[in-house]
Design a protein around this motif. Structure first.
Motif, PDB file in Angstrom:
ATOM      1  N   GLY A  93       0.752  -1.083  -0.163  1.00  0.00           N
ATOM      2  CA  GLY A  93       0.062   0.013  -0.027  1.00  0.00           C
ATOM      3  C   GLY A  93       0.868   1.256   0.023  1.00  0.00           C
ATOM      4  N   GLY A  94       0.548   2.230  -0.828  1.00  0.00           N
ATOM      5  CA  GLY A  94       1.497   3.441  -0.891  1.00  0.00           C
ATOM      6  C   GLY A  94       0.640   4.502  -0.193  1.00  0.00           C
ATOM      7  N   SER A  95       1.161   5.852  -0.416  1.00  0.00           N
ATOM      8  CA  SER A  95       0.594   6.774   0.012  1.00  0.00           C
ATOM      9  C   SER A  95      -1.066   6.663   0.332  1.00  0.00           C
ATOM     10  N   GLY A  96      -1.672   6.989   1.532  1.00  0.00           N
ATOM     11  CA  GLY A  96      -3.052   7.018   1.701  1.00  0.00           C
ATOM     12  C   GLY A  96      -3.611   5.517   1.965  1.00  0.00           C
ATOM     13  N   PRO A 140       2.165  -1.665   4.590  1.00  0.00           N
ATOM     14  CA  PRO A 140       2.211  -0.306   4.087  1.00  0.00           C
ATOM     15  C   PRO A 140       3.646   0.137   3.737  1.00  0.00           C
ATOM     16  N   ARG A 141       3.709   0.767   2.436  1.00  0.00           N
ATOM     17  CA  ARG A 141       5.133   0.691   1.853  1.00  0.00           C
ATOM     18  C   ARG A 141       5.991   1.903   2.818  1.00  0.00           C
ATOM     19  N   HIS A 142       5.094   3.021   3.374  1.00  0.00           N
ATOM     20  CA  HIS A 142       5.767   3.931   4.103  1.00  0.00           C
ATOM     21  C   HIS A 142       5.813   3.947   5.730  1.00  0.00           C
ATOM     22  N   GLY A 143       5.053   2.691   6.005  1.00  0.00           N
ATOM     23  CA  GLY A 143       4.925   2.479   7.565  1.00  0.00           C
ATOM     24  C   GLY A 143       3.467   3.158   7.830  1.00  0.00           C
ATOM     25  N   SER A 191      10.483   8.154   4.039  1.00  0.00           N
ATOM     26  CA  SER A 191      10.238   8.797   2.649  1.00  0.00           C
ATOM     27  C   SER A 191      10.590   7.691   1.784  1.00  0.00           C
ATOM     28  N   PRO A 192      10.374   8.293   0.448  1.00  0.00           N
ATOM     29  CA  PRO A 192      10.648   7.106  -0.509  1.00  0.00           C
ATOM     30  C   PRO A 192      12.072   6.691  -0.597  1.00  0.00           C
ATOM     31  N   THR A 193      13.052   7.402  -0.310  1.00  0.00           N
ATOM     32  CA  THR A 193      14.545   7.083  -0.167  1.00  0.00           C
ATOM     33  C   THR A 193      14.591   6.261   0.953  1.00  0.00           C
ATOM     34  N   SER A 197       1.156  -3.599  -6.181  1.00  0.00           N
ATOM     35  CA  SER A 197       1.994  -2.364  -5.706  1.00  0.00           C
ATOM     36  C   SER A 197       0.630  -1.343  -5.980  1.00  0.00           C
ATOM     37  N   VAL A 198       0.443  -0.357  -4.807  1.00  0.00           N
ATOM     38  CA  VAL A 198      -0.503   0.601  -5.319  1.00  0.00           C
ATOM     39  C   VAL A 198       0.084   1.909  -5.065  1.00  0.00           C
ATOM     40  N   SER A 199      -0.016   2.801  -5.750  1.00  0.00           N
ATOM     41  CA  SER A 199       0.792   4.109  -5.802  1.00  0.00           C
ATOM     42  C   SER A 199      -0.074   5.242  -6.200  1.00  0.00           C
ATOM     43  N   ALA A 200       0.353   6.405  -5.469  1.00  0.00           N
ATOM     44  CA  ALA A 200      -0.077   7.710  -6.245  1.00  0.00           C
ATOM     45  C   ALA A 200       0.815   8.275  -7.167  1.00  0.00           C
ATOM     46  N   VAL A 201       0.387   8.659  -8.084  1.00  0.00           N
ATOM     47  CA  VAL A 201       1.497   9.305  -9.174  1.00  0.00           C
ATOM     48  C   VAL A 201       1.043  10.577  -9.776  1.00  0.00           C
ATOM     49  N   GLN A 253      11.733  15.820  -2.970  1.00  0.00           N
ATOM     50  CA  GLN A 253      11.062  16.893  -3.566  1.00  0.00           C
ATOM     51  C   GLN A 253      10.425  16.619  -4.739  1.00  0.00           C
ATOM     52  N   PHE A 254       9.205  17.352  -4.986  1.00  0.00           N
ATOM     53  CA  PHE A 254       8.834  16.986  -6.546  1.00  0.00           C
ATOM     54  C   PHE A 254       9.719  17.831  -7.499  1.00  0.00           C
ATOM     55  N   SER A 255       9.256  17.240  -8.954  1.00  0.00           N
ATOM     56  CA  SER A 255      10.108  17.776 -10.028  1.00  0.00           C
ATOM     57  C   SER A 255      10.166  19.073 -10.303  1.00  0.00           C
ATOM     58  N   ILE A 315       4.553   9.776 -13.213  1.00  0.00           N
ATOM     59  CA  ILE A 315       5.759   9.976 -12.355  1.00  0.00           C
ATOM     60  C   ILE A 315       5.465   9.555 -10.728  1.00  0.00           C
ATOM     61  N   GLY A 316       6.368   8.920 -10.349  1.00  0.00           N
ATOM     62  CA  GLY A 316       6.239   8.729  -8.909  1.00  0.00           C
ATOM     63  C   GLY A 316       7.816   8.501  -8.252  1.00  0.00           C
ATOM     64  N   MET A 317       7.636   7.999  -6.943  1.00  0.00           N
ATOM     65  CA  MET A 317       8.927   8.055  -6.200  1.00  0.00           C
ATOM     66  C   MET A 317       9.361   6.507  -5.748  1.00  0.00           C
ATOM     67  N   THR A 318       8.568   5.531  -6.016  1.00  0.00           N
ATOM     68  CA  THR A 318       8.598   4.218  -5.186  1.00  0.00           C
ATOM     69  C   THR A 318       8.533   2.937  -6.018  1.00  0.00           C
ATOM     70  N   ASN A 319       8.138   2.765  -7.096  1.00  0.00           N
ATOM     71  CA  ASN A 319       8.194   1.408  -7.877  1.00  0.00           C
ATOM     72  C   ASN A 319       9.399   1.052  -8.337  1.00  0.00           C
ATOM     73  N   GLN A 353      -2.963  18.292  -2.376  1.00  0.00           N
ATOM     74  CA  GLN A 353      -3.864  17.902  -3.555  1.00  0.00           C
ATOM     75  C   GLN A 353      -3.715  16.427  -3.500  1.00  0.00           C
ATOM     76  N   VAL A 354      -2.534  15.666  -3.423  1.00  0.00           N
ATOM     77  CA  VAL A 354      -2.382  14.110  -3.549  1.00  0.00           C
ATOM     78  C   VAL A 354      -3.369  13.487  -2.685  1.00  0.00           C
ATOM     79  N   VAL A 355      -3.446  13.946  -1.549  1.00  0.00           N
ATOM     80  CA  VAL A 355      -4.129  13.358  -0.383  1.00  0.00           C
ATOM     81  C   VAL A 355      -5.771  13.486  -0.441  1.00  0.00           C
TER      82      VAL A 355
HETATM   83  C1  LIG Z   1       2.360  11.921  -0.849  1.00  0.00           C
HETATM   84  S1  LIG Z   1       2.932  12.598  -2.497  1.00  0.00           S
HETATM   85  C2  LIG Z   1       4.358  11.723  -2.765  1.00  0.00           C
HETATM   86  C3  LIG Z   1       4.565  10.315  -2.441  1.00  0.00           C
HETATM   87  O1  LIG Z   1       3.343   9.719  -2.923  1.00  0.00           O
HETATM   88  C4  LIG Z   1       3.916   8.501  -3.774  1.00  0.00           C
HETATM   89  O2  LIG Z   1       3.957   7.422  -2.932  1.00  0.00           O
HETATM   90  P1  LIG Z   1       3.327   5.772  -3.413  1.00  0.00           P
HETATM   91  O3  LIG Z   1       4.108   5.359  -4.418  1.00  0.00           O
HETATM   92  O4  LIG Z   1       3.941   4.979  -2.041  1.00  0.00           O
HETATM   93  O5  LIG Z   1       2.093   6.104  -3.253  1.00  0.00           O
HETATM   94  C5  LIG Z   1       5.179   8.871  -4.301  1.00  0.00           C
HETATM   95  O6  LIG Z   1       5.728   7.991  -4.858  1.00  0.00           O
HETATM   96  C6  LIG Z   1       5.742   9.786  -3.044  1.00  0.00           C
HETATM   97  O7  LIG Z   1       6.517   8.765  -2.298  1.00  0.00           O
END
Ligand SMILES: CSC[C@H]1O[C@H](OP(=O)(O)O)[C@H](O)[C@@H]1O
Ligand SMILES: Nc1ncnc2[nH]cnc12
Length: 297
Positions: free
Chosen positions: A13-16, A56-59, A65-67, A88-92, A168-170, A186-190, A227-229
């Motif tokens: 599970g990604g963000s949210g 949950p990917r980010h806990g 953070s993605p890094t 994998s579920v992600s916000a992009v 940071q965003f692009s 575009i995203g930061m985790t896949n 906005q993402v949330v």
């Molecule tokens: C909360 S906006 C940026 C954040 O959301 C995406 O994460 P995920 O792929 O885990 O849903 C993006 O890659 C950033 O980590």
């Protein structure tokens, strides 16, 4: 004769998305990994009789953070839990006019621009090279598209996901560059998640939920977390519906993966058995035990 496999579905599970509801026999269990700390305990349960494992990917609470996500520990822990298929579920962010917020993109390609992450289980005493020509499992993608169709979710089948380091965003110049490369989202985790799943012989597919137009679009605000949330909250029901519709489509016992995701290591290892490092072999017990079990010193 190829053997049928009882699938165990893993959801990252990604963000949210920090929990899964509707699971029976729900329990959070910590799984240790020789690659360090996974993002959280794993949530085990059954959805309509199908075993499912959620991470949950980010806990929980979105602490990482993605890094700082330990992608190796996450994939290793899921492998230890018996997971055969990862969703994998992600916000992009969207890099195309025709992919507005709310649209789901079932990506099938990636460009990896991350640079501050551990990207392989191999190296140092056990060298391996797997193909990433087709990073997404075709069978999972077919089922995802079927489930999205059943749920009447506005989606695009296929697309290229640009993985950036973040957090940071692009910049606008970067966003325009990725558009000129023909990327869709575009995203930061896949990445390196998809690479590590392949090394661990787990089928992988990504549900990318568009939340914004990044920063290239002249008629839309530049992306913000708020906005993402907001978009994720509006889409949470759709994501849940998609997972619920998908699980029964994956639940039947399936034959070994037609694309060979589950046997890539048959041809990937190059280190001579006598030159292999015993300590590293031990760390690879879950990921590559299938092909390394006769290598133990
Ligand atoms: C909360 S906006 C940026 C954040 O959301 C995406 O994460 P995920 O792929 O885990 O849903 C993006 O890659 C950033 O980590
Ligand atoms: N525009 C964007 N860039 C990177 N990651 C994102 N996740 C959601 N929107 C994003």
């Amino acid at each position: 004769m190829a053997q049928a496999v009882q699938p165990v579905i893993g959801i990252i599970g990604g963000s949210g998305l920090y929990d899964i509801d509707g699971l029976s026999g729900k329990r959070w269990e910590k799984v240790e990994s020789p690659f360090g700390e996974p993002s959280d305990a794993l949530l085990f349960g059954d959805l309509d009789g199908q075993p499912l494992v959620f991470l949950p990917r980010h806990g929980r609470g979105h602490r990482l953070s993605p890094t700082h996500v330990n992608y190796r520990a996450n994939i290793d822990a899921l492998k230890r839990a018996g997971v055969t298929d990862i969703l994998s579920v992600s916000a992009v962010g969207s890099l195309k006019e025709n992919l507005p917020p709310g649209k789901f993109v079932l990506v099938d390609q990636f460009i990896d621009r991350t640079f501050a992450r551990e990207k392989t289980f191999f190296g140092a005493g056990v060298v391996g090279h797997v193909s990433m020509a087709h990073p997404v499992c075709g069978r999972l993608l077919d089922r995802l598209a079927e489930a999205a169709g059943q749920q009447k979710i506005d989606h695009q089948r296929g697309g290229t996901y640009l993985a950036m380091e973040g957090p940071q965003f692009s910049t606008k110049a970067e966003s325009k560059l990725y558009r000129s490369w023909g990327c869709d989202v575009i995203g930061m985790t896949n990445m390196p998640e998809a690479k590590l799943a392949r090394e661990a012989e787990i089928c992988y597919a990504s549900i990318s939920m568009v939340t914004d137009y990044d920063c290239w679009h002249p008629d839309h605000d530049h992306v913000t977390v708020e906005q993402v949330v907001q978009v994720l909250m509006n889409n949470a029901e759709k994501a849940r519906g998609l997972i619920k519709a998908l699980v029964p489509l994956l639940a039947e016992r399936h034959m070994p993966c037609e694309q060979g995701c589950d046997r890539v290591l048959d041809t990937a290892l190059i280190t001579h058995p006598e030159a292999r490092d015993a300590a590293h072999i031990e760390r690879l017990d879950a990921v590559a035990g299938r092909v390394l079990k006769d290598s133990k010193a």
